[in-house]
Design an enzyme around this catalytic site. Structure first.
Site, mmCIF file in Angstrom:
data_model
loop_
_atom_site.group_PDB
_atom_site.id
_atom_site.type_symbol
_atom_site.label_atom_id
_atom_site.label_comp_id
_atom_site.label_asym_id
_atom_site.label_seq_id
_atom_site.Cartn_x
_atom_site.Cartn_y
_atom_site.Cartn_z
ATOM 1 N N CYS A 12 0.845 -1.198 0.000
ATOM 2 C CA CYS A 12 0.000 0.000 0.000
ATOM 3 C C CYS A 12 0.879 1.246 0.000
ATOM 4 O O CYS A 12 1.955 1.249 0.605
ATOM 5 C CB CYS A 12 -0.968 0.017 1.183
ATOM 6 S SG CYS A 12 -0.212 0.402 2.769
ATOM 7 N N ASP A 391 -8.952 19.385 -29.542
ATOM 8 C CA ASP A 391 -8.679 20.236 -30.687
ATOM 9 C C ASP A 391 -8.614 19.486 -32.007
ATOM 10 O O ASP A 391 -8.672 20.071 -33.057
ATOM 11 C CB ASP A 391 -7.372 21.017 -30.471
ATOM 12 C CG ASP A 391 -6.165 20.091 -30.369
ATOM 13 O OD1 ASP A 391 -6.379 18.908 -30.071
ATOM 14 O OD2 ASP A 391 -5.026 20.556 -30.583
#
Length: 410
Positions: A12, A391
């Site tokens: 973790c 774009d």
């Protein structure tokens, strides 16, 4: 002197950060950094031999599962020990089913029960006891108390279920972590392993980190540009998908600037380096990927601060629940059982471990699809997006065309 080592057994991001902070507190360490994505530990010290010994000893105290590899052995998640753990868990679960569904005398039942819970959770119990002697209490102790307590009050089926589900969860967590880590590492393949440098008219193969500003490098078709530079001879088409997302090849010629990470497709280029590898575009991208887990969201930050005191608080509240139920019902078994239920449902795994891993897995899953997310704080930000504008369509496709229809005109 800086040295880098492989480190395994950290499951973790929060555990990795805690260990990193403790290592940095050592007198012999100047700086220490754990890269959770790549499972590496980098330390800087005056005496490396002494420093690494102290770091290994500290790691055993803080994270018993953590193993620092000081030689060149290749790190593997699916190693021999991992496979053994899965086999022991399977045998333990099988014995547990026998205990639950097969009627047998107590002198057979209890040895099978004990064998089952030991096979399924021996590492959990060991870590709980080991950390207890070091004045550290975490979820391993909660699970251990729950299993032992349930067995003592006669709820053996609940004891089996608790340790089985917890152990299975840890196995799945490890596999998910490995999958995410591999997906993220796949994006780091932008770095070429070697580069051809031109020295006094002779070609020599060196590491990208050895390239200095002003050096002339030669990049052949199919090779990746190692450092940013200017084309001084040749022209070619470049694959820049990994940098810009544009699927169409980009044409470059003499005097054009070229970014590291680009792949030369069809010609040989001579390039004069304008940056060292550590300052190049590809290095910055790799650094961004590898340190994505450092940019934590507010949720992760708050949870990291809570977990230090949460487990102790849960144990104290469990004792309080036990006392209240005992005072009301006058039944010690019921009181202990209710206290244990509180322990199990309040286990910090639900957020102390799963929340950081959820963010990490999210970044890993995006990486698998070629999407670079710079940190968990950006994942939180993405949740508030309502409109996204692009774009051009080239960045949204793979650029790999296929035939959809054939029409005969004859």
């Amino acid at each position: 002197m800086k040295n880098k080592y492989k480190i395994e057994g950290l499951d973790c991001p929060n555990c990795a950060k805690t260990l990193e902070n403790k290592i940095n507190e050592l007198d012999c360490i100047k700086t220490a950094k754990i890269n959770f994505v790549k499972s590496t530990l980098e330390i800087e010290s005056d005496n490396n031999e002494t420093a690494i010994k102290e770091v290994i000893n500290l790691a055993k105290k803080i994270e018993p599962d953590a193993k620092i590899i000081v030689n060149n052995d290749k790190y593997k998640i699916l190693n021999k020990q991992f496979i053994i753990d899965i086999c022991l868990l399977a045998v333990g679960i099988a014995l547990g089913f026998v205990c639950i569904f097969v009627k047998m005398p107590n002198y057979i039942y209890w040895p099978l029960f004990v064998a089952s819970v030991l096979l399924m959770g021996y590492k959990t119990y060991y870590k709980a006891v080991q950390l207890l002697f070091k004045k550290t209490i975490n979820e391993n102790m909660l699970v251990t108390i729950s299993v032992v307590g349930a067995a003592v009050v006669g709820e053996t089926m609940d004891a089996l279920m608790v340790i089985a589900l917890y152990s299975i969860g840890k196995i799945l967590e490890s596999l998910a972590l490995n999958k995410s880590r591999k997906s993220i590492e796949k994006l780091t393949n932008l770095k070429p392993e070697q580069v051809t440098r031109l020295v006094n008219g002779e070609e020599e193969v060196v590491s990208p980190s050895n390239i200095e500003v002003g050096d002339i490098i030669i990049v052949k078709p199919g090779e990746r540009v190692a450092v940013d530079g200017i084309v001084i001879d040749g022209e070619a088409n470049l694959d820049v998908q990994s940098l810009t997302g544009e699927s169409l090849p980009k044409h470059t010629k003499t005097s054009d600037e070229i970014l590291s990470g680009s792949i030369v497709l069809d010609s040989v280029l001579k390039i004069q380096a304008t940056s060292k590898y550590e300052n190049s575009t590809v290095y910055k991208i790799l650094d961004m990927i590898e340190n994505a887990s450092e940019k934590k969201s507010k949720t992760e930050t708050v949870i990291s601060k809570m977990t230090k005191w949460y487990t102790l608080g849960v144990i104290l509240l469990s004792i309080l629940v036990w006392g209240i139920v005992w005072a009301v019902t006058k039944d010690i078994n019921t009181a202990v059982y209710r206290g244990l239920i509180f322990l199990v449902v309040s286990c910090p795994c639900a957020f102390a471990i799963s929340v950081p891993l959820a963010y990490f897995s999210g970044i890993g899953n995006a990486s698998k699809k070629g999407i670079l997310i710079k940190g968990s704080n950006y994942l939180d930000g993405a949740a508030d997006l309502k409109t996204i504008a692009f774009d051009k369509t080239g960045t949204l496709t793979t650029g790999e065309f296929k035939i959809t229809q054939i029409t005969s005109l004859s």
